[in-house]
Write an enzyme that holds these catalytic residues in place. Structure first.
Site, mmCIF file in Angstrom:
data_model
loop_
_atom_site.group_PDB
_atom_site.id
_atom_site.type_symbol
_atom_site.label_atom_id
_atom_site.label_comp_id
_atom_site.label_asym_id
_atom_site.label_seq_id
_atom_site.Cartn_x
_atom_site.Cartn_y
_atom_site.Cartn_z
ATOM 1 N N PRO A 133 0.791 -1.230 0.000
ATOM 2 C CA PRO A 133 0.000 0.000 0.000
ATOM 3 C C PRO A 133 0.828 1.288 0.000
ATOM 4 O O PRO A 133 1.875 1.350 0.631
ATOM 5 C CB PRO A 133 -0.822 -0.102 1.289
ATOM 6 N N ASN A 134 0.321 2.247 -0.722
ATOM 7 C CA ASN A 134 0.873 3.606 -0.823
ATOM 8 C C ASN A 134 2.146 3.701 -1.660
ATOM 9 O O ASN A 134 2.648 4.798 -1.896
ATOM 10 C CB ASN A 134 1.117 4.220 0.576
ATOM 11 N N ALA A 149 3.257 -0.848 4.806
ATOM 12 C CA ALA A 149 2.764 -0.833 6.194
ATOM 13 C C ALA A 149 2.302 -2.210 6.666
ATOM 14 O O ALA A 149 2.307 -2.498 7.876
ATOM 15 C CB ALA A 149 1.629 0.182 6.321
ATOM 16 N N GLU A 201 12.338 -9.821 1.540
ATOM 17 C CA GLU A 201 11.580 -8.645 1.988
ATOM 18 C C GLU A 201 12.402 -7.385 1.706
ATOM 19 O O GLU A 201 13.598 -7.360 1.997
ATOM 20 C CB GLU A 201 11.314 -8.776 3.493
ATOM 21 N N ASN A 256 7.779 -5.809 -1.060
ATOM 22 C CA ASN A 256 7.790 -4.688 -0.126
ATOM 23 C C ASN A 256 6.359 -4.586 0.394
ATOM 24 O O ASN A 256 5.493 -4.000 -0.257
ATOM 25 C CB ASN A 256 8.207 -3.382 -0.815
ATOM 26 N N TYR A 289 11.480 8.596 1.192
ATOM 27 C CA TYR A 289 11.454 7.536 0.173
ATOM 28 C C TYR A 289 12.158 7.901 -1.134
ATOM 29 O O TYR A 289 12.232 7.080 -2.045
ATOM 30 C CB TYR A 289 10.000 7.127 -0.117
ATOM 31 N N ARG A 319 5.179 10.978 -2.429
ATOM 32 C CA ARG A 319 4.985 10.611 -1.027
ATOM 33 C C ARG A 319 6.289 10.792 -0.239
ATOM 34 O O ARG A 319 7.276 10.108 -0.501
ATOM 35 C CB ARG A 319 4.579 9.134 -0.989
ATOM 36 N N ARG A 364 13.774 4.257 12.162
ATOM 37 C CA ARG A 364 12.560 5.084 12.182
ATOM 38 C C ARG A 364 11.729 4.792 13.438
ATOM 39 O O ARG A 364 12.267 4.341 14.437
ATOM 40 C CB ARG A 364 11.773 4.838 10.881
ATOM 41 N N HIS A 407 12.651 -2.988 1.765
ATOM 42 C CA HIS A 407 12.162 -1.658 2.148
ATOM 43 C C HIS A 407 13.071 -0.598 1.557
ATOM 44 O O HIS A 407 14.304 -0.760 1.560
ATOM 45 C CB HIS A 407 12.128 -1.504 3.676
HETATM 46 C C1 DQA Z 1 8.353 0.883 3.632
HETATM 47 C C2 DQA Z 1 8.492 1.095 5.147
HETATM 48 C C3 DQA Z 1 7.142 0.904 5.835
HETATM 49 O O1 DQA Z 1 7.288 1.114 7.238
HETATM 50 C C4 DQA Z 1 6.138 1.914 5.317
HETATM 51 O O2 DQA Z 1 4.875 1.688 5.887
HETATM 52 C C5 DQA Z 1 6.068 1.936 3.830
HETATM 53 C C6 DQA Z 1 7.285 1.790 3.037
HETATM 54 C C7 DQA Z 1 9.671 1.173 2.892
HETATM 55 O O3 DQA Z 1 9.788 0.759 1.740
HETATM 56 O O4 DQA Z 1 10.574 1.816 3.429
HETATM 57 O O5 DQA Z 1 5.003 2.154 3.249
HETATM 58 O O6 DQA Z 1 8.022 -0.470 3.396
#
Ligand code: DQA
Length: 149
Positions: free
Chosen positions: A10-11, A77, A98, A74, A23, A18, A107, A100
């Protein structure tokens, strides 16, 4: 030829606009393009999909069984909340990395727990777009090694 599924949670469709300080400025399309370039270099196939919905990600993981050799995800959240995504990865037993973009361990404390890490081969965090590139390389090397053992 290895087939790799890349799932973005998501997002991540909003990358570029964003929180660029966290990011970076690259878009999801440019991340997918970087992976496509690497796939050609390594002679593997990469398919990328993004969803804002937990259940859709679970369904895609289930459907990957028998169709893909490995998964790069990825979970965004959902990393910190989703037992359903963890269980789907366990169920299909696909080698999974996994990813990120940000270093989640530098963080907020709620980002420092991953429900996914325990069922993944490993985790790569903190290198922006390069986290994905490193994940694909690590997964391919793992698949090549397990093929020869
Ligand atoms: C994320 C880190 C997560 O905590 C966050 O909710 C994201 C992006 C990252 O790629 O750094 O949406 O997965």
């Amino acid at each position: 030829m290895f087939h790799i599924l890349v799932l973005h949670g998501p997002n991540l469709n909003l990358l570029g606009v964003r929180e660029p300080d966290v990011y970076g400025s690259c878009t999801l399309a440019s991340i997918n393009a970087a992976m496509e370039k690497l796939a050609q270099e390594l002679t593997v196939q990469v398919e990328s999909k993004q969803s804002n919905l937990e259940g859709e990600l679970v369904t895609w993981i289930q459907e990957a069984r028998g169709r893909f050799d490995g998964l790069v995800i990825n979970p965004a959240a959902y990393t910190h909340t989703s037992i359903a995504i963890r269980d789907a990865i366990s169920a299909v037993a696909l080698p999974t990395v996994e990813v990120h973009l940000s270093n989640v361990y530098g963080r907020e404390t709620f980002r420092q727990q991953s429900f996914i890490a325990g069922v993944a081969l490993g985790q790569i965090a903190g290198f922006g777009v390069n986290s994905y590139v490193l994940a694909i390389r690590a997964l391919i090397e793992h698949l090549q090694t397990s093929m020869h053992s």
